[in-house]
Enzyme design. Structure first.
Site, PDB file in Angstrom:
ATOM      1  CB  CYS A 108      -0.956  -0.014   1.184  1.00 58.23           C
ATOM      2  SG  CYS A 108      -1.979  -1.492   1.229  1.00 58.23           S
ATOM      3  CG  HIS A 232      -2.970   3.203   2.546  1.00 54.40           C
ATOM      4  ND1 HIS A 232      -3.550   2.869   1.337  1.00 54.40           N
ATOM      5  CD2 HIS A 232      -3.005   2.075   3.312  1.00 54.40           C
ATOM      6  CE1 HIS A 232      -3.914   1.601   1.381  1.00 54.40           C
ATOM      7  NE2 HIS A 232      -3.597   1.101   2.557  1.00 54.40           N
ATOM      8  CG  ASN A 262      -6.535  -0.974   1.585  1.00 53.52           C
ATOM      9  OD1 ASN A 262      -5.893  -0.494   0.653  1.00 53.52           O
ATOM     10  ND2 ASN A 262      -5.971  -1.563   2.624  1.00 53.52           N
TER      11      ASN A 262
HETATM   12  N1  ACO Z   1     -17.940  -8.445  10.140  1.00 55.12           N
HETATM   13  C1  ACO Z   1     -18.304  -8.755  11.389  1.00 55.12           C
HETATM   14  N2  ACO Z   1     -17.423  -9.129  12.327  1.00 55.12           N
HETATM   15  C2  ACO Z   1     -16.137  -9.195  11.983  1.00 55.12           C
HETATM   16  C3  ACO Z   1     -15.691  -8.900  10.699  1.00 55.12           C
HETATM   17  C4  ACO Z   1     -16.661  -8.519   9.752  1.00 55.12           C
HETATM   18  N3  ACO Z   1     -16.352  -8.201   8.479  1.00 55.12           N
HETATM   19  N4  ACO Z   1     -14.352  -9.037  10.647  1.00 55.12           N
HETATM   20  C5  ACO Z   1     -13.972  -9.417  11.874  1.00 55.12           C
HETATM   21  N5  ACO Z   1     -15.043  -9.531  12.685  1.00 55.12           N
HETATM   22  C6  ACO Z   1     -15.105  -9.907  14.080  1.00 55.12           C
HETATM   23  C7  ACO Z   1     -13.887 -10.649  14.524  1.00 55.12           C
HETATM   24  O1  ACO Z   1     -14.001 -12.007  14.197  1.00 55.12           O
HETATM   25  C8  ACO Z   1     -13.922 -10.405  16.017  1.00 55.12           C
HETATM   26  O2  ACO Z   1     -14.821 -11.313  16.611  1.00 55.12           O
HETATM   27  P1  ACO Z   1     -14.449 -12.031  18.006  1.00 55.12           P
HETATM   28  O3  ACO Z   1     -14.305 -10.891  18.977  1.00 55.12           O
HETATM   29  O4  ACO Z   1     -15.616 -12.899  18.232  1.00 55.12           O
HETATM   30  O5  ACO Z   1     -13.164 -12.743  17.726  1.00 55.12           O
HETATM   31  C9  ACO Z   1     -14.544  -9.028  16.147  1.00 55.12           C
HETATM   32  O6  ACO Z   1     -15.165  -8.747  14.878  1.00 55.12           O
HETATM   33  C10 ACO Z   1     -13.545  -7.938  16.418  1.00 55.12           C
HETATM   34  O7  ACO Z   1     -12.459  -8.123  15.579  1.00 55.12           O
HETATM   35  P2  ACO Z   1     -11.205  -7.218  15.673  1.00 55.12           P
HETATM   36  O8  ACO Z   1     -10.135  -7.817  14.838  1.00 55.12           O
HETATM   37  O9  ACO Z   1     -10.939  -6.888  17.080  1.00 55.12           O
HETATM   38  O10 ACO Z   1     -11.766  -5.890  14.983  1.00 55.12           O
HETATM   39  P3  ACO Z   1     -10.990  -4.551  14.784  1.00 55.12           P
HETATM   40  O11 ACO Z   1     -11.718  -3.479  15.435  1.00 55.12           O
HETATM   41  O12 ACO Z   1      -9.519  -4.673  15.050  1.00 55.12           O
HETATM   42  O13 ACO Z   1     -11.173  -4.329  13.209  1.00 55.12           O
HETATM   43  C11 ACO Z   1      -9.960  -4.516  11.182  1.00 55.12           C
HETATM   44  C12 ACO Z   1     -10.653  -5.262  12.314  1.00 55.12           C
HETATM   45  C13 ACO Z   1     -11.008  -3.700  10.470  1.00 55.12           C
HETATM   46  C14 ACO Z   1      -9.367  -5.533  10.233  1.00 55.12           C
HETATM   47  C15 ACO Z   1      -8.864  -3.585  11.746  1.00 55.12           C
HETATM   48  O14 ACO Z   1      -8.078  -4.288  12.655  1.00 55.12           O
HETATM   49  C16 ACO Z   1      -8.007  -2.991  10.670  1.00 55.12           C
HETATM   50  O15 ACO Z   1      -8.459  -2.185   9.868  1.00 55.12           O
HETATM   51  N6  ACO Z   1      -6.708  -3.366  10.660  1.00 55.12           N
HETATM   52  C17 ACO Z   1      -5.764  -2.838   9.683  1.00 55.12           C
HETATM   53  C18 ACO Z   1      -6.024  -3.416   8.331  1.00 55.12           C
HETATM   54  C19 ACO Z   1      -5.063  -2.880   7.320  1.00 55.12           C
HETATM   55  O16 ACO Z   1      -4.804  -1.697   7.291  1.00 55.12           O
HETATM   56  N7  ACO Z   1      -4.514  -3.734   6.469  1.00 55.12           N
HETATM   57  C20 ACO Z   1      -3.483  -3.291   5.583  1.00 55.12           C
HETATM   58  C21 ACO Z   1      -3.936  -3.142   4.231  1.00 55.12           C
HETATM   59  S1  ACO Z   1      -4.533  -4.519   3.339  1.00 55.12           S
HETATM   60  C22 ACO Z   1      -3.372  -4.732   2.065  1.00 55.12           C
HETATM   61  O17 ACO Z   1      -2.301  -4.258   2.138  1.00 55.12           O
HETATM   62  C23 ACO Z   1      -3.735  -5.486   0.846  1.00 55.12           C
END
Ligand code: ACO
Length: 306
Positions: A108, A232, A262
């Site tokens: 990214c 980003h 993203n």
């Molecule tokens: N819908 C519903 N629930 C979900 C989903 C979804 N789409 N995805 C995850 N959950 C659940 C999880 O399973 C978890 O459930 P549990 O508590 O029973 O285990 C709960 O929601 C909370 O999950 P968290 O991982 O704590 O959620 P968080 O608030 O951290 O959000 C997210 C997750 C959105 C992925 C966040 O951590 C994030 O944005 N991280 C950075 C991602 C990123 O920037 N990636 C880099 C780019 S991608 C690339 O380069 C191609």
């Protein structure tokens, strides 16, 4: 000696996939996705080559340049259409460019790494360089994995850079990479994107803040002097947390992730283009362009629009 941005272009697939549509096949909801990420919909379709060609043509037209004016093509992509050959020569061929062409993969942060590469190429005798970020992320998404499927979208953004002996739009750069975090976000051969979202989130805020502070220092300005932040577009909460630490209000940030999700290497040029379309890019004002991604990699630059 310096670098000027002369023209910009974008490409987005027509197909819009809303959170509600994803909720039909995944255990998720519009409410969860919007609250946790800020994403409402994303575009799906095309290929790294086809999207890159459209964005590239538009950037050339915007700059008032012909294909023959371009000395070098650098394409940032995490999702090349093939492992080999690179996507850049295919885009160059489709666009009628007659110049060297290569891919850069810094996930990214890719567009910023490509601009930095172009800056170096301009210093060694090239005069006009086309930089394209193009991604077909949807191809590498497991559509039954709610962790990844809700986040990513396809698209491309491009810019034409020109050598200028008298001044520069790019005032400073801070790039970095930390391979010890490589396993946090991966896509194995024949596999799909997979990540440790929480840890990426935590580190992303830190590297964006650190690199932005270094870029500000390099340009000799303070965060107060920024008119615009072009971040980003991974997660609205990452942008909010980083800007809060930098002491910059969200009113100065460009947000497109609500519409495009993203789009990795494409997200910064897509966001820049959106800001320009909305009259937010004004000559003489300072902007911070900042990204992070798999690798992990990160990149911040201070730009003053001419
Ligand atoms: N819908 C519903 N629930 C979900 C989903 C979804 N789409 N995805 C995850 N959950 C659940 C999880 O399973 C978890 O459930 P549990 O508590 O029973 O285990 C709960 O929601 C909370 O999950 P968290 O991982 O704590 O959620 P968080 O608030 O951290 O959000 C997210 C997750 C959105 C992925 C966040 O951590 C994030 O944005 N991280 C950075 C991602 C990123 O920037 N990636 C880099 C780019 S991608 C690339 O380069 C191609």
């Amino acid at each position: 000696m310096g670098v000027r941005f002369r023209g910009w272009g974008i490409a987005l697939p027509d197909r819009i996939v809303t959170n509600d549509e994803l909720s039909k096949t995944l255990d998720t909801s519009d409410e969860w996705i919007t609250e946790r990420t800020g994403i409402r919909e994303r575009r799906i379709g095309g290929s790294a080559m086809s999207l890159g060609v459209v964005a590239g043509h538009q950037a050339l037209e915007d700059a008032g340049f012909a294909a023959a004016d371009i000395d070098f093509l650098v394409v940032a992509t995490t999702t090349p259409d093939r492992l080999c050959p690179a996507t850049a020569p295919m885009i160059a061929h489709e666009m009628g460019l007659d110049c060297p062409a290569m891919d850069v993969n810094a996930a990214c942060s890719g567009f910023m790494f490509a601009v930095r590469t172009a800056q170096g190429l301009l210093e060694t005798g090239n005069r006009r360089i086309l930089v394209i970020g193009s991604e077909h992320l949807s191809r590498w998404v497991d559509w039954s994995d709610r962790n990844m499927a809700v986040l990513l979208g396809d698209g491309a953004g491009a810019a034409v850079l020109e050598y200028d002996p008298d001044g520069t739009d790019v005032l400073s750069f801070c790039l970095g990479a930390d391979g010890s975090a490589a396993d946090l976000l991966t896509c194995e051969h024949g596999g799909y994107f997979d990540m440790n979202g929480k840890e990426i989130f935590r580190r992303a805020v830190r590297v964006v803040v650190d690199s932005a502070e270094q870029a500000l220092k390099g340009a000799g300005i303070t965060a107060d002097e920024l008119s615009l932040v072009v971040p980003h577009q991974a997660n609205i909460r990452i942008i909010q947390a980083a800007l809060q630490r930098l002491g910059v209000g969200m009113d100065r940030a460009v947000i497109t992730l609500d519409r495009y999700g993203n789009t990795s290497s494409s997200s910064i040029p897509l966001a820049y283009y959106d800001a320009r379309e909305n009259g937010r890019v004004r000559p003489g004002e300072y902007a911070l362009l900042t990204g992070f991604g798999a690798g992990m990699t990160w990149a911040s630059a201070i730009v003053r629009w001419s």
